[in-house]
Design an enzyme around this catalytic site. Structure first.
Site, PDB file in Angstrom:
ATOM      1  CE  LYS A  56      -3.835   2.062   2.685  1.00 26.25           C
ATOM      2  NZ  LYS A  56      -4.683   1.950   3.893  1.00 26.25           N
ATOM      3  CB  SER A 109      -8.134   3.769   2.988  1.00 22.89           C
ATOM      4  OG  SER A 109      -7.260   3.144   3.921  1.00 22.89           O
ATOM      5  CB  SER A 149      -8.391   0.716   5.736  1.00 20.14           C
ATOM      6  OG  SER A 149      -9.131   1.884   5.579  1.00 20.14           O
TER       7      SER A 149
HETATM    8  N1  GLN Z   1     -13.183   4.210   6.424  1.00 16.18           N
HETATM    9  C1  GLN Z   1     -12.579   4.602   7.666  1.00 16.18           C
HETATM   10  C2  GLN Z   1     -12.131   6.035   7.555  1.00 16.18           C
HETATM   11  O1  GLN Z   1     -12.421   6.646   6.583  1.00 16.18           O
HETATM   12  C3  GLN Z   1     -11.433   3.719   7.994  1.00 16.18           C
HETATM   13  C4  GLN Z   1     -10.246   3.977   7.164  1.00 16.18           C
HETATM   14  C5  GLN Z   1      -9.063   3.155   7.578  1.00 16.18           C
HETATM   15  O2  GLN Z   1      -9.186   2.107   8.214  1.00 16.18           O
HETATM   16  N2  GLN Z   1      -7.888   3.656   7.233  1.00 16.18           N
HETATM   17  O3  GLN Z   1     -11.519   6.580   8.409  1.00 16.18           O
END
Ligand code: GLN
Length: 490
Positions: A76, A151, A175
């Site tokens: 990532k 994400s 995420s």
């Molecule tokens: N969707 C959640 C957010 O927008 C979690 C994102 C994540 O785990 N990085 O914060």
């Protein structure tokens, strides 16, 4: 070879049925052919991958191979990679080349894994759909009109489309697990502190945790084994005896390989809000777990409904502090024209950050400001404690907790883009786990309408990674959901 498991790839490399250079070539060719449609990668490092593969071939020839030596993987783009662009999905870091490797990157390098490139992500890991990337949305390989989740959507899509056999991700509120569910792959987020955050660009430091994607639980176990470990450069890294995460991957006893396992089903995770097709797949998966010998009991997480409000105070608060370092001075985007220092800060940040990141910096700054700190931030921290207590009480009655990973299957690109609250709600089943710091994984458990993947979430007590991986592995030995594949080049 493209669809081989990491164990099969290891055997093929060791038996010289394929070289690491040839293997990297196969995946690089797939990326070249299929990624223009999927946009799962931000950076592809062809030269670096081939050089690493040559070194791996030498190591294999010398009989010094580890479990992942010579196996291609993707990172990532939140992980710093020495000498290679690390954008974190943001215009702010679009031209940033990291001078050092993240701990996770260094560990996989030391193991001899071959990095193919860096995967697409929501800007600074803020999002649930990958639509917040400065580099354009990643598409779901099962239906390219749909999101892959976020994400870490680029890593999930890359593994689902077999552009890489395995990939890293990070999970602050879901995420790793949510994109794993939406793209039909397996993803694990370990206990907070198991994987070092050094060189992992910070979003919300008390919640961020590195994790892994693979086609199966067994593949995730191998990845986690390489990633986990104490690192004195991260003050929250846990100093523990290294674990073998594959230790519970045996076949189990006969027809009842999960005999003795008690699975807790939180009533709150099975109420309204879950789509019918997700519910059907999750219920069928629980039937399979029972057929394998597991027992299910009802448990309750009464404060789980407060997880999203607590998270959307704590995460933005930490983000507003973490992101203050991006000021256009030392690195990152700097505006071309400005009048004075303050103007340069303001304009650089206005240009460099996208809308969702700005929204969170505003919320975070507000909840931390004088007079509001007690009303919001302190309250949220108290809720966090209550949520962790709920899990503790539930684990007195069961070994693992199961439920859906995401309330729906993948939605259409653009569908929730203008409605942040709807987007936030898609993490309703994953966020409480981060607030408590627990390990959890998501594995494919069927399909919903339109043949879109559904994921089952398994949550464990602290350091129960091997147990979660073992349970998922036995489910995967009895089922073939994780072996289903999207049409090539869909
Ligand atoms: N969707 C959640 C957010 O927008 C979690 C994102 C994540 O785990 N990085 O914060």
């Amino acid at each position: 070879m493209i669809h081989a498991s990491l164990t099969e790839l290891r055997a093929a490399l060791d038996a010289r049925r394929i070289s690491s250079v040839e293997l990297a070539g196969l995946f690089l060719e797939r990326i070249e052919r299929l990624d223009p449609k999927l946009n799962a990668f931000i950076t592809v490092d062809r030269d670096g991958a081939l050089a690493a593969a040559r070194a791996a071939d030498t190591r294999i020839a010398e009989g010094r191979a580890g479990p992942l030596t010579g196996i291609p993987i993707a990172h990532k783009d939140v992980f710093c990679t020495e000498g290679l662009a690390t954008s974190c999905g943001s215009k702010m870091l679009a031209n940033f080349v990291s001078p050092y490797d993240a701990h996770v990157v260094a560990r996989l390098k030391a193991e001899g894994a071959v990095m193919l490139g860096k995967t697409n992500m929501d800007e600074f890991a803020m999002g649930s759909s990958n639509e917040n990337s400065h580099f354009g949305p990643t598409r779901n390989p099962w239906d390219t009109a749909r999101v892959p989740g976020g994400s870490s959507g680029g890593s999930a899509a890359a593994v689902a489309a077999r552009l890489a056999p395995a990939a890293t991700g990070t999970d602050t509120g879901g995420s790793v697990r949510q994109p794993a569910a939406l793209t039909g792959v397996t993803g694990i987020k370990p206990t907070y502190g198991v994987v070092s955050r050094y060189g992992m660009i910070a979003y919300a430091s008390s919640l961020d945790q590195g994790g892994a994607f693979g086609a199966s639980s067994a593949d995730c176990a191998l990845m986690l084994g390489a990633m986990a470990g104490f690192d004195p450069r991260d003050s929250t890294s846990l100093e523990r005896t290294p674990e073998d995460y594959t230790r519970a991957l045996g076949d189990g006893a006969g027809g009842q390989p999960l005999a003795g396992l008690t699975i807790g089903l939180p009533v709150e995770f099975f109420g309204p809000g879950m789509a019918d097709d997700v519910r059907a797949a999750v219920e069928a998966a629980l039937d399979t777990y029972r057929a394998l010998g597991a027992r299910t009991v009802e448990v309750s997480l009464p404060n789980a409904r407060l997880a999203i409000p607590a998270y959307y105070v704590i995460a933005p608060a930490e983000a507003s502090s973490n992101l203050s370092r991006f000021d256009g001075v030392r690195y990152g985007h700097r505006v071309a024209e400005y009048t004075d220092l303050a103007d340069m800060y303001a304009k650089s940040r206005a240009e460099g950050f996208g809308a969702e990141v700005k929204r969170r910096i505003l919320i975070g700054t507000y909840v931390l400001s004088h007079g509001y700190y007690d009303a919001y931030y302190l309250q949220a921290q108290k809720l966090r404690r209550l949520i962790a207590e709920d899990f503790r009480a539930a684990f007195a009655r069961c070994d693992v907790i199961a439920g859906p990973t995401s309330p729906t299957t993948a939605w259409a690109i653009g569908e929730k883009a203008d409605d942040p609250v709807q987007m936030y709600l898609s993490d309703i089943y994953t966020i409480a786990v981060n607030l408590a710091g627990l390990p959890a994984l998501s594995h494919p458990c069927g399909f919903g309408a339109g043949r879109l993947p559904v994921g089952l979430q398994l949550i464990g007590g602290y350091f129960a990674e091997a147990r979660l991986l073992g349970a998922a592995h036995r489910y995967q030995q009895a089922t073939d959901w994780h072996l289903q594949r999207p049409a090539d080049g869909a």
